[in-house]
Design an enzyme around this catalytic site. Structure first.
Site, PDB file in Angstrom:
ATOM      1  N   GLU A  76       4.472   3.567  -2.125  1.00 32.43           N
ATOM      2  CA  GLU A  76       4.903   4.835  -1.557  1.00 32.43           C
ATOM      3  C   GLU A  76       4.998   4.774  -0.034  1.00 32.43           C
ATOM      4  O   GLU A  76       5.929   5.293   0.552  1.00 32.43           O
ATOM      5  CB  GLU A  76       3.949   5.953  -1.986  1.00 32.43           C
ATOM      6  N   ASP A  77       4.000   4.158   0.588  1.00 33.86           N
ATOM      7  CA  ASP A  77       3.896   4.291   2.040  1.00 33.86           C
ATOM      8  C   ASP A  77       4.298   3.054   2.830  1.00 33.86           C
ATOM      9  O   ASP A  77       4.289   3.077   4.056  1.00 33.86           O
ATOM     10  CB  ASP A  77       2.446   4.632   2.429  1.00 33.86           C
TER      11      ASP A  77
END
Ligand code: MN
Length: 713
Positions: A76-77
């Site tokens: 996600e990051d």
């Protein structure tokens, strides 16, 4: 900050041969990709995955799960790709990280309360590996613990989502300590005043009762030891949130909730559980109706324990729970406690785990008393028959597996269903036949030119869509026959130099419709189109009304026909959803009132009523079948044919006739033949009122001595 070594030593404490390398690799990778990222707390981002992995280790999860915990935010990051994770850490780990990422992308903050159940189900359905949910729950737990660094709005939003979705999810999976942690943290942010009040009160009472509680604990453990039972006695902490709920739900004061003391005894074996129970009951008087044996009858989420309430040393109530260390672990960790470590093998098929989960459920089924509770568990954990998708506005809808955009469209509104030409799933245009998958965002595309098609019936899955499509086709057929009927009538009248429009304007046409027992003029026109009514006859009637050709009044025969239609068209049967239609009884099976029947829409000859199991109807186009039912009416009589096989004997016919007449049957026709074997075969056509009437007559005939068989033809 937690260090890698803390995690590793934790893992080695319960699994000395664990493949620590996977955890180390995951740590190095995670540290690399999260480098430079800082949490709102000011700590390096890596502290978060480390904490998550550490909690997972405390829950005694396997190395794959812990590695996934370290990697859970990389997709996600950071710039990490699923393929890369798969290559480096194996498919299982990568799948878990992928699943956690998908759930993290969903936001349930605006979700209406009633949909929370669907969201929980959807999360479960989307996670083909149950570890996805475990990692997600632990991720949420750590985020809740560090929520203080977020803005007040964010705090409330996330706490609400935690309370609505994640805490109940933890409860479903039996992870009690996680559940109460999530709840207490949510309460802290949502009701800060209440939280503080409960906290102060609880600690005050704890210090007040401390000496007393210690006394009881010592008393229990020394006495048990005298019996040779090793035990751990705990004062049972109540979660703040559970106190809060009791106050709200049962309208109790904090004093009333906290009036009851609670203890937990942990012993070494099931046998000792019952022995300890006997001991407690002999020492203090049990309160009637408060004993529950969840050991022999476990709860659906695997919880096992003995529960009892006794009147304690100074006359107050004490709740006591007794269980083994294993049961205690299950009570605290739920499904996580059931995670079986596979020696040596890091990778094992997810399917296998799902399967063993199912098998275990089936085993519990035998011990679960409440079938609903069991079913609920199965449905919640393995519901292969449902898919959960989102509307563009983020609402969750559930469908049977295999459902398509058409089902989705009809679930919104039948207008949308009828005009549906396709759908955008996750932004991509798909066909009407595309099957919906868990987590899809579905947006229906409509066109005013579209209309339902018979083909849709081949792939829609929901009863609602099926019914609506069938209804549309039926009404369409009627509309077509109205157009046709009107054309036919117009042409016929033109030949007589008459105008349909002016006739329709007068009352004549409605009057004719009424005379011919139709509901209204439109119905008569539709029946002309169906070929149900003779065009000639209608034109003739119109001419009579208008005074054209008065020398040709309707003949006796047509009068009789009308009369016949009046009685026969109703014939004591109601056709559902079609209104008044010509009804005939099929010659092949001649159904009788009271028998199960079904209607078949013929082309141009109205509805034919068949016996439900009639061979002909089995082969018929199911599209053209309609539901029909009998109207109770005594006016109608029906003809039934019966055959009687008997020994050949003089006067047999007379005997049978006598029975029929005695039973109020009217014989319309009778004949008798003698076979080579000196047997008599008689055929009767009898007028009867209904099925039961016929049965009575047949029963009567069977009683005649020489009769061998009686059957209906
Ligand atoms: Mn996270």
């Amino acid at each position: 900050m937690i260090r890698l070594n803390d995690i590793i030593s934790e893992v080695l404490s319960y699994h000395p041969k664990a493949n620590i390398e996977l955890i180390q690799k995951a740590y190095v990778y995670s540290a690399k990709v999260h480098q430079g990222q800082i949490r709102l707390s000011g700590e390096p981002y890596l502290s978060h995955p480390l904490e998550v992995a550490h909690i997972l280790a405390q829950m005694r999860m396997d190395v794959v799960c812990i590695a996934a915990g370290l990697l859970h935010d990389t997709l996600e990051d950071t710039t990490a790709e699923p393929e890369e994770l798969k290559e480096l850490f194996g498919e299982e780990t990568a799948n878990i990280v992928d699943g956690v990422t998908k759930i993290s992308k969903m936001h349930f903050t605006s979700r209406k309360q009633r949909e929370a159940e669907n969201v929980r189900k959807m999360i479960l359905a989307m996670s083909n590996d149950i570890r996805v949910i475990l990692v997600k729950l632990v991720d949420r737990l750590h985020n809740m613990r560090t929520l203080g660094f977020q803005s007040p709005e964010k705090q409330r939003e996330i706490s609400k989502e935690t309370l609505d979705i994640y805490a109940p999810l933890a409860a479903r999976m039996g992870i009690h300590n996680l559940k109460s942690n999530l709840e207490d943290l949510s309460l802290y942010y949502l009701e800060p005043d209440v939280y503080q009040k409960i906290k102060t009160e609880v600690s005050l009472r704890q210090s007040e009762n401390k000496a007393f509680i210690q006394e009881v604990k010592d008393l229990i453990s020394t006495k048990l030891e005298e019996f040779g039972i090793q035990s751990v006695v705990k004062g049972r902490p109540k979660s703040f949130y559970s106190i809060y709920r009791k106050m709200v739900d049962q309208d109790l004061t904090l004093n009333q909730v906290y009036d009851v003391l609670a203890f937990r005894l942990i012993v070494n074996s099931i046998k000792e559980c019952y022995e300890a129970l006997g001991f407690i009951h002999s020492m203090w008087k049990p309160v009637a109706g408060r004993f529950k044996d969840y050991i022999s009858v476990p709860k659906a989420n695997m919880y096992q324990s003995l529960h009892t309430t006794v009147i304690g040393p100074v006359g107050q109530r004490m709740e006591v729970q007794i269980r083994t260390h294993d049961m205690d672990r299950v009570a605290e960790h739920g499904i996580a406690a059931h995670w079986k470590y596979k020696e040596g093998l890091v990778s094992s098929k997810t399917d296998e785990k799902q399967f063993s989960w199912l098998r275990q459920l089936l085993e519990w089924q035998q011990s679960l008393k409440d079938p609903d509770e069991f079913l609920d568990t199965v449905r919640m954990n393995l519901f292969p028959d449902e898919v959960y998708v989102f509307t563009p506005r983020g609402e969750v809808k559930s469908f049977p597996r295999g459902a398509t955009p058409v089902d989705f469209a009809y679930s919104i509104h039948s207008d949308i269903g009828e005009k549906c030409i396709g759908a955008r799933i996750n932004g991509r245009m798909v066909s009407l036949r595309q099957q919906l998958k868990n987590g899809n965002i579905v947006e229906i595309v409509t066109s005013s030119k579209q209309h339902p098609s018979k083909d849709w019936l081949d792939f829609v899955k929901t009863p609602r869509a099926k019914t609506k499509i069938k209804q549309w086709i039926k009404s369409q057929e009627r509309e077509e026959s109205i157009v046709l009927g009107r054309n036919m009538l117009e042409k016929a009248l033109e030949q007589e130099r008459l105008s349909l429009t002016s006739i329709m304007k007068s009352d004549h046409f409605s009057a004719i419709a009424e005379e011919l027992s139709f509901i209204n003029a439109e119905d008569l026109i539709a029946q002309i189109g169906f070929g149900e009514v003779s065009l000639k006859q209608v034109v003739g009637r119109i001419k009579t009304k208008l005074g054209v050709n008065p020398e040709k009044p309707p003949g006796l025969v047509s009068k009789m026909l009308v009369k016949l239609r009046r009685t026969k068209s109703h014939a004591g049967i109601k056709v559902k959803g079609v209104g008044e239609m010509l009804v005939r009884f099929a010659n092949c099976c001649s159904p009788l009132p009271g028998e199960p029947v079904i209607g078949f829409i013929t082309r141009g000859r109205g509805v034919t009523i068949h016996y439900q199991n009639c061979r002909h109807i089995q082969k018929a186009d199911p599209e053209r079948l309609v539901e029909v039912s009998w109207e109770s009416s005594k006016e109608n009589v029906y003809l039934a044919k019966i055959r009687v096989l008997s020994l050949d004997k003089k006067g047999m016919l007379a005997d049978i006739s006598a029975v029929i007449t005695k039973n109020n049957g009217n014989i319309m026709q009778a004949d008798i033949k003698t076979t080579m074997e000196q047997k008599g075969i008689s055929h009767f056509t009898v007028e009867v009122e209904n099925h039961k009437h016929l049965e009575d007559i047949m029963k009567g005939i069977r009683k005649i001595k020489q009769v061998l068989t009686v059957e209906r033809l």
